[in-house]
Write a protein that holds these residues in place. Sequence first.
Motif, PDB file in Angstrom:
ATOM      1  N   GLN A 449       0.835  -1.212   0.000  1.00 13.31           N
ATOM      2  CA  GLN A 449       0.000   0.000   0.000  1.00 13.31           C
ATOM      3  C   GLN A 449       0.861   1.249   0.000  1.00 13.31           C
ATOM      4  O   GLN A 449       0.376   2.339  -0.240  1.00 13.31           O
ATOM      5  N   ASP A 450       2.150   1.091   0.274  1.00 12.10           N
ATOM      6  CA  ASP A 450       3.043   2.234   0.335  1.00 12.10           C
ATOM      7  C   ASP A 450       4.118   2.051  -0.738  1.00 12.10           C
ATOM      8  O   ASP A 450       5.199   1.544  -0.474  1.00 12.10           O
ATOM      9  N   PRO A 451       3.798   2.421  -2.002  1.00 15.42           N
ATOM     10  CA  PRO A 451       4.691   2.059  -3.100  1.00 15.42           C
ATOM     11  C   PRO A 451       6.076   2.687  -2.958  1.00 15.42           C
ATOM     12  O   PRO A 451       6.190   3.852  -2.569  1.00 15.42           O
ATOM     13  N   TRP A 452       7.078   1.904  -3.230  1.00 18.41           N
ATOM     14  CA  TRP A 452       8.454   2.416  -3.189  1.00 18.41           C
ATOM     15  C   TRP A 452       8.957   2.560  -4.624  1.00 18.41           C
ATOM     16  O   TRP A 452       8.883   1.629  -5.423  1.00 18.41           O
ATOM     17  N   LEU A 453       9.423   3.761  -4.942  1.00 18.94           N
ATOM     18  CA  LEU A 453       9.991   4.007  -6.271  1.00 18.94           C
ATOM     19  C   LEU A 453      11.346   4.655  -6.101  1.00 18.94           C
ATOM     20  O   LEU A 453      11.599   5.348  -5.116  1.00 18.94           O
ATOM     21  N   PHE A 454      12.240   4.442  -7.052  1.00 23.08           N
ATOM     22  CA  PHE A 454      13.517   5.169  -6.992  1.00 23.08           C
ATOM     23  C   PHE A 454      13.540   6.223  -8.089  1.00 23.08           C
ATOM     24  O   PHE A 454      12.745   6.167  -9.044  1.00 23.08           O
TER      25      PHE A 454
END
Length: 600
Positions: A449-454
Amino acid sequence: MNVVQAVREVRAFLGSDRRLTFALVLALIAAATSVVIPLLLARMTDIIFSGVVGTKLAHGAGDLGDIADRLGAHAGVGIDWHSLWAVAAVVGVALVVLTSSRICGGLLVNTAVQRAIRRIRERVENKIHRLPVAALEGRRRGEVLNAMTVDVDNFSSVIGPIFVQLPVLILTILAVATMLLVISPFFALIIFATIPVTTVLAIVVLRLAKPHMERQWKTTAAITAHVEDVYSARDMIAAYDGDRQTAAEFDELNDRLQRAGQTGQTWSATLTPTLTFLNAIVFVVIAVLGALRMLEGAVTLGVLQAVVMYAQQLSSPISELTSTLPRLQSGFISFGRVRAFLGESEEDGPAVDDPVVASPGRHRMPPRIVFDDVHFGYDDKLVLMGVDLELAAGRTTALVGATGSGKTTITSLLQRFVEPSAGVITIDGEDIADMARGRVRAQLAVVTQDPWLFSGTAGENVDFGTKEGRVPDSWMIDLLLAGLPNGRDTDVSGDNDIISAGEKQLLTVARALAGDPDILILDEATSAADPRTELVIGRGLEALRHRTTTLIVTHRYSTLATADSIAVLADGRIIEHGTADELLAAGGEFARLYGVSPPE
Ligand SMILES: Nc1ncnc2c1ncn2[C@@H]1O[C@H](COP(=O)(O)OP(=O)(O)OP(=O)(O)O)[C@@H](O)[C@H]1O
């Protein structure tokens, strides 16, 4: 930790490096040469003095003649040029040896230190990958960042001193002291009289400075963590008008750091000037007594010159040693922090250097996953108390339950971020506790639910999810990425919200699909998506359906209605399991949650 013990531990920690051994040998050569040079210069001074005085001295010059005679000047005998040139040549060679060994030693130390720093950074980086995911959850990112940068730098600044300067300084002090005793025990004792004062002073200052230094590095880590926290929650702080509060917290930390640094440095800073003062007194005493003893003929001019040079050579390593010790102390404190971080318990894999797990490729079957009487709790708080759940092969199971009932915990257990306290989880009958973590996770793709993107493009973020040997359906990924402003080329930043929460979810679903996984976990993966986007995501997932065993965690009725079956989690157990229609008809917990009017 005393200095000797700390040095031993640092040596054991860093292992041996031949460059440092060579640098130490060169430094010892340089130290030995610098100890010999005053003797050679003394010899040159005596040759010139006796030659010049001898030439000018008339025979039978009375008392003065006797003094000159005792100082080596004989009436009518001039400068012994042959000896003078010979000694000058040796001095020249000694100076060349001294300079070149110092240059080469410096270069070797520099290379060795830079390599050591690199190795330490690698160990810290590897450690981050080996720490259990659960262990990272409660940690402030800034503190890890600090261990990786500030503490490593501070510790590495003392590697050279520990391995090279410190032994050389100690040996130089011993060699010079021996030379002094040999050429003039009288002056040696005068010079040595300052050593007990210096030692006591150094010990007192180090003791007084130590707690302040420890506080200094601890507070530095807290400031890094604070800046990190404030930076990542910048928008929230602005929205809640929390700038004043965070600024006050920063001021408090900053004050503490200033006080710790100032007090620690004040103590260290008193040391060198006090020693310089003591040395100045010693030089005055040597000058007065030296002149008198020379007139008595007890010492030659050359010996007096050598005494002055040795006194200088002794005082500079002693003050260097005393100024190095606080630096070493500070470095040891950082070393302790880095070592404590590296000593934390690890998961038994996977790590960045673990071998790549082979993929079965396209001819594979989706797995059947079973949770059998699984118990789990965080610290003393029991969350799961006998979960029995089957995720049928190639089917989608939705997991529903009240907020905080333990749904995400179930996904963490399946990924082996945490381990059950009792019960087993099997994938195709094999207990995942017996499988390498790498093998478990290689089969999985997860959207949280807490998307991680770089920071990078959307395409790069999607490619991050690809798994070796897997060929995803690229049309499906293109379909998802078409929902972004610039498709694959959309700029994405890890820190700033330059794309919307729904777009982030599109992207992370596309990334999960890029790995063509056997097991897909979607934890509130569509919570921020509008109905149209959810439909697009649904279509993307549809293509995976029968190749993948899917677990969807959701509160949304429209999402869970698409699942093949629904499991209801309450009071730490699965209390109902069936299709949406079956569960509604049964009139249990699910019907209570969704029966009256589906929450859309
Ligand atoms: N790392 C942790 N340490 C301690 N307690 C935790 C930790 N993670 C979760 N918990 C607690 O465990 C319980 C279950 O959390 P979990 O995130 O699994 O619930 P959830 O059903 O997924 O909730 P939600 O529907 O809000 O996402 C909660 O009470 C939570 O506060």
